[in-house]
Design a protein around this motif. Structure first.
Motif, PDB file in Angstrom:
ATOM      1  N   UNK A  11       0.843  -1.187   0.000  1.00 27.90           N
ATOM      2  CA  UNK A  11       0.000   0.000   0.000  1.00 27.90           C
ATOM      3  C   UNK A  11       0.877   1.235   0.000  1.00 27.90           C
ATOM      4  N   UNK A  12       0.541   2.197  -0.832  1.00 27.58           N
ATOM      5  CA  UNK A  12       1.250   3.478  -0.854  1.00 27.58           C
ATOM      6  C   UNK A  12       0.771   4.314   0.333  1.00 27.58           C
ATOM      7  N   UNK A  29       3.941  10.228   8.822  1.00 27.93           N
ATOM      8  CA  UNK A  29       4.466  10.349  10.182  1.00 27.93           C
ATOM      9  C   UNK A  29       4.496   8.979  10.867  1.00 27.93           C
ATOM     10  N   UNK A  30       3.467   8.170  10.656  1.00 28.85           N
ATOM     11  CA  UNK A  30       3.410   6.834  11.247  1.00 28.85           C
ATOM     12  C   UNK A  30       4.530   5.936  10.715  1.00 28.85           C
ATOM     13  N   UNK A  31       4.878   6.113   9.459  1.00 33.90           N
ATOM     14  CA  UNK A  31       6.002   5.362   8.881  1.00 33.90           C
ATOM     15  C   UNK A  31       7.316   5.897   9.440  1.00 33.90           C
ATOM     16  N   UNK A  42      11.715   4.083  -5.392  1.00 34.63           N
ATOM     17  CA  UNK A  42      11.532   5.105  -6.429  1.00 34.63           C
ATOM     18  C   UNK A  42      10.909   6.380  -5.858  1.00 34.63           C
ATOM     19  N   UNK A  43      11.338   6.733  -4.646  1.00 36.95           N
ATOM     20  CA  UNK A  43      10.883   7.985  -4.045  1.00 36.95           C
ATOM     21  C   UNK A  43       9.520   7.929  -3.366  1.00 36.95           C
ATOM     22  N   UNK A  44       8.911   6.750  -3.294  1.00 35.29           N
ATOM     23  CA  UNK A  44       7.596   6.607  -2.660  1.00 35.29           C
ATOM     24  C   UNK A  44       7.668   5.560  -1.571  1.00 35.29           C
TER      25      UNK A  44
END
Length: 65
Positions: A11-12, A29-31, A42-44
């Motif tokens: 999931x993104x 923030x949770x990540x 790739x930046x995501x």
């Protein structure tokens, strides 16, 4: 909504925010603070379905203790 890579579902940040009814900023923030273990590609940022399930199991354990 999610991306499937082989048998892995990820999931993104946008997907995570929608699933949890939170803002994308809050999902990031949770990540960042380690609540969800994420992987940047790739930046995501992405969170696996397994990690999402583990989060809810951990929450259940905390509330029952």
């Amino acid at each position: 909504m999610s991306i499937t890579i082989g048998d892995l579902k990820v999931y993104s940040v946008e997907d995570l925010a929608e699933l949890l009814s939170i803002q994308e900023r809050t999902a990031r923030k949770l990540i960042r603070n380690g609540t969800f273990k994420g992987t940047k590609l790739a930046g995501r940022w992405y969170v696996t379905e397994e990690e999402l399930q583990a989060y809810f199991r951990r929450q259940g354990e905390v509330k029952t203790q």
